[in-house]
Design a protein around this motif. Sequence first.
Motif, short mmCIF file in Angstrom:
data_model
loop_
_atom_site.label_atom_id
_atom_site.label_comp_id
_atom_site.label_asym_id
_atom_site.label_seq_id
_atom_site.Cartn_x
_atom_site.Cartn_y
_atom_site.Cartn_z
N VAL A 53 12.93 -1.85 -3.00
CA VAL A 53 13.00 -2.81 -2.52
C VAL A 53 11.61 -3.19 -1.87
N LEU A 54 11.68 -2.06 -0.96
CA LEU A 54 10.49 -1.99 -0.46
C LEU A 54 8.73 -2.05 -1.49
N ARG A 55 8.89 -1.07 -2.67
CA ARG A 55 7.38 -1.62 -3.57
C ARG A 55 7.72 -3.71 -4.59
N ALA A 56 8.81 -4.30 -3.92
CA ALA A 56 8.85 -5.71 -4.48
C ALA A 56 8.29 -6.04 -3.28
N VAL A 57 8.45 -5.74 -2.05
CA VAL A 57 8.07 -6.47 -0.60
C VAL A 57 6.44 -6.72 -1.24
N LEU A 58 5.89 -5.29 -1.71
CA LEU A 58 4.72 -4.96 -1.51
C LEU A 58 3.50 -5.71 -2.57
N ASN A 59 4.68 -5.69 -3.73
CA ASN A 59 4.24 -6.87 -5.02
C ASN A 59 4.44 -8.64 -4.52
N GLN A 60 4.91 -8.45 -3.38
CA GLN A 60 5.12 -9.87 -2.79
C GLN A 60 3.48 -10.57 -2.37
N ARG A 61 3.58 -9.54 -1.57
CA ARG A 61 2.93 -9.91 -0.56
C ARG A 61 1.17 -9.60 -0.23
N GLU A 62 0.02 -9.52 0.16
CA GLU A 62 -0.99 -8.97 0.32
C GLU A 62 -0.83 -7.82 1.42
N ALA A 63 -0.75 -8.71 2.67
CA ALA A 63 -0.26 -7.18 3.73
C ALA A 63 0.69 -7.78 4.11
N VAL A 64 1.31 -6.73 4.53
CA VAL A 64 3.28 -6.09 4.58
C VAL A 64 3.08 -5.58 5.83
N PRO A 65 3.47 -6.86 6.53
CA PRO A 65 3.83 -5.96 8.46
C PRO A 65 4.78 -5.06 8.47
N ARG A 66 4.57 -3.97 8.89
CA ARG A 66 5.37 -2.63 9.61
C ARG A 66 6.33 -2.83 9.43
N PRO A 67 7.07 -3.74 10.50
CA PRO A 67 8.39 -3.67 10.12
C PRO A 67 9.50 -4.66 9.60
N LEU A 68 8.87 -5.44 8.60
CA LEU A 68 9.18 -5.64 7.08
C LEU A 68 9.24 -4.77 6.18
N ALA A 69 8.03 -3.31 5.81
CA ALA A 69 8.17 -2.36 5.52
C ALA A 69 9.40 -1.56 5.30
N VAL A 70 9.61 -1.13 7.60
CA VAL A 70 10.51 -0.53 7.42
C VAL A 70 12.30 -0.98 7.16
N ALA A 71 12.16 -2.51 7.36
CA ALA A 71 14.15 -3.20 7.19
C ALA A 71 13.89 -2.99 5.36
N ALA A 72 12.73 -3.44 4.52
CA ALA A 72 13.11 -2.86 3.10
C ALA A 72 13.27 -1.33 3.00
N LEU A 73 12.86 -0.28 3.55
CA LEU A 73 13.33 0.82 3.95
C LEU A 73 14.80 1.08 4.05
N MET A 74 15.23 0.93 5.12
CA MET A 74 15.98 0.90 6.10
C MET A 74 17.62 -0.54 6.21
N HIS A 75 17.68 -1.53 5.10
CA HIS A 75 18.65 -2.34 5.17
C HIS A 75 19.35 -1.60 5.15
N ASP A 76 20.29 -0.91 4.28
CA ASP A 76 20.55 -0.48 3.64
C ASP A 76 21.45 1.20 4.30
N VAL A 77 20.73 1.75 5.67
CA VAL A 77 21.19 3.08 6.36
C VAL A 77 22.72 2.16 6.95
#
Length: 175
Positions: A53-77
């Motif tokens: 999911v994080l990789r997909a987010v990184l491919n969608q956007r040039e700049a990924v805000p840290r909260p979005l990257a954290v959410a991608a990694l932690m959404h299913d924790v």
Amino acid sequence: METAINRIEQGIRALFAFATPVDLHLANQYLSFKELEAFQKMSRADQLHSLNVLRAVLNQREAVPRPLAVAALMHDVGKCRYHLAVWQKTLAVLVKRLTPPLADRLGREENLSIWRAPFVVRSHHAKWSAEILRACCADAAAVWLVEHHQADILALYDHEQAVLLRCLQRADDAC
């Protein structure tokens, strides 16, 4: 049809997760020490999914805000509170697809019996994930994104984080 194919691919990846290395270096680039500890409590399959999911987010956007990257990694924790077998995850997906009201009813209470657990985890994991992130002192925006990652985006379209939420949901749906 595309969603069904994605779910089948997810199931196959989960079955072979034991043989796939987890890129903790990538996760460590975005997570605090406490968040990384929580991330590592997830099942291997959920860790791999979250990294995808994080990789997909990184491919969608040039700049990924840290909260979005954290959410991608932690959404299913939150799923780490009750690890499910692949058959349980599959059951929840099939029932949700075929009879959504039944899946919703089975997931309403926090009754973690072997047959209800898949529906309970599916219904409550976003809330549990947000609780875990709050305990890690995570950014409020990341907590909000995680807590709402399964919400109807149309109901939240005017929220300040709606654009990031849509990005997270698109990535999660694709993985």
